[in-house]
Design an enzyme around this catalytic site. Structure first.
Site, PDB file in Angstrom:
ATOM      1  CB  VAL A  52      -0.912   0.033   1.248  1.00  0.00           C
ATOM      2  CG1 VAL A  52      -1.819   1.262   1.216  1.00  0.00           C
ATOM      3  CG2 VAL A  52      -1.733  -1.245   1.358  1.00  0.00           C
ATOM      4  CB  CYS A  53       1.018   4.175   0.486  1.00  0.00           C
ATOM      5  SG  CYS A  53       1.457   5.923   0.544  1.00  0.00           S
ATOM      6  CB  SER A  54       5.815   4.936   0.173  1.00  0.00           C
ATOM      7  OG  SER A  54       5.540   4.951   1.557  1.00  0.00           O
TER       8      SER A  54
END
Length: 250
Positions: free
Chosen positions: A100-102
């Site tokens: 998720v995300c970075s």
């Protein structure tokens, strides 16, 4: 039983893992493990929310699903060899390795995204490219084989619902979606770079940069990119030498 390992680390963004957790723990026979070096409390990136790690990496060598969230401290943890080694080994037997995300930058640092399509938070897409991935900026969920990455923060809920459909079937995923009443109708339409105004983009950039511009994160990112560049250069030299040897032999 489906064992789902959600990586927690100091400085993780809360929604990155809480969103997926709320979806995935509703799967039948799901065992959720929050994993890190050792069990115990850690602080999220807000500095005021403390959450608990339930299991160590050593206690969780072969989960069925891996979820790596992002956060302001992501870059610092791309240099954590214990984490990277665990990801490499756990990925070998996992059904799905996700982020998720970075969190996708951590997967890339572990060498799992070389040549693969992947997404991340819009501020981390350049890092993905530098680490050998093919960054995708216009898809909320990107699957490449058994690796699935999602865009920033809230996209983790979408990722988890997709996983729920793969693991428990579409109908079960729909039941979970209704149970958490996930029916987003935001009052604003600035949730993607393609939709936001120039002013909104500039202000968001400043806000995000403040969270990343501390000495530890800058040093970690610089070291990661330097190491990657050196490894790439050495690999080119080795390929060139091998080609010359083969040419001489033939």
């Amino acid at each position: 039983m489906t064992q789902i390992a959600i990586v927690l680390y100091p400085g993780v963004t809360a929604l990155d893992f809480v969103g997926p957790y709320e979806v995935l723990h509703n799967l039948p026979d799901a065992q959720i493990r929050f994993v890190w070096h050792e069990p115990g409390p850690i602080a999220t990136d807000s500095g005021v929310l403390v959450v608990g790690v339930t299991h160590s990496f050593d206690e969780t060598p072969a989960p069925d699903v891996i979820v790596v969230p992002g956060g302001m401290a992501t870059m610092e943890h791309t240099r954590d060899q214990k984490l990277l080694d665990w990801l490499r080994h756990a990925h070998e037997t996992a059904t799905w390795t996700t982020s998720v995300c970075s969190g996708s930058v951590i997967l890339a640092a572990a060498g799992l995204l070389k040549g693969k399509r992947a997404t991340s938070h819009w501020m981390a897409l350049a890092a993905l490219k530098a680490l050998g991935a093919t960054p995708i900026n216009d898809e909320r969920i990107v699957r490449d084989g058994d690796i699935v990455t999602s865009a920033g923060v809230s996209a983790g809920i979408d990722l988890a619902l997709w996983l729920a459909g793969q693991i428990g079937g579409d109908e079960r995923a729909k039941v979970i979606q209704l149970s958490i009443e996930y029916d987003p109708r935001p009052p604003f339409d600035s949730g993607h770079m393609s939709k936001a105004s120039a002013t909104t983009k500039a202000t968001a950039g400043v806000l995000m940069t403040k969270g990343l511009a501390n000495p530890r994160q800058v040093k970690a990112m610089t070291s990661l990119l330097w190491t990657t560049a050196i490894d790439t250069a050495r690999s080119r030299v080795r390929r060139s030498r091998t080609a010359k040897v083969r040419s001489a032999i033939s």
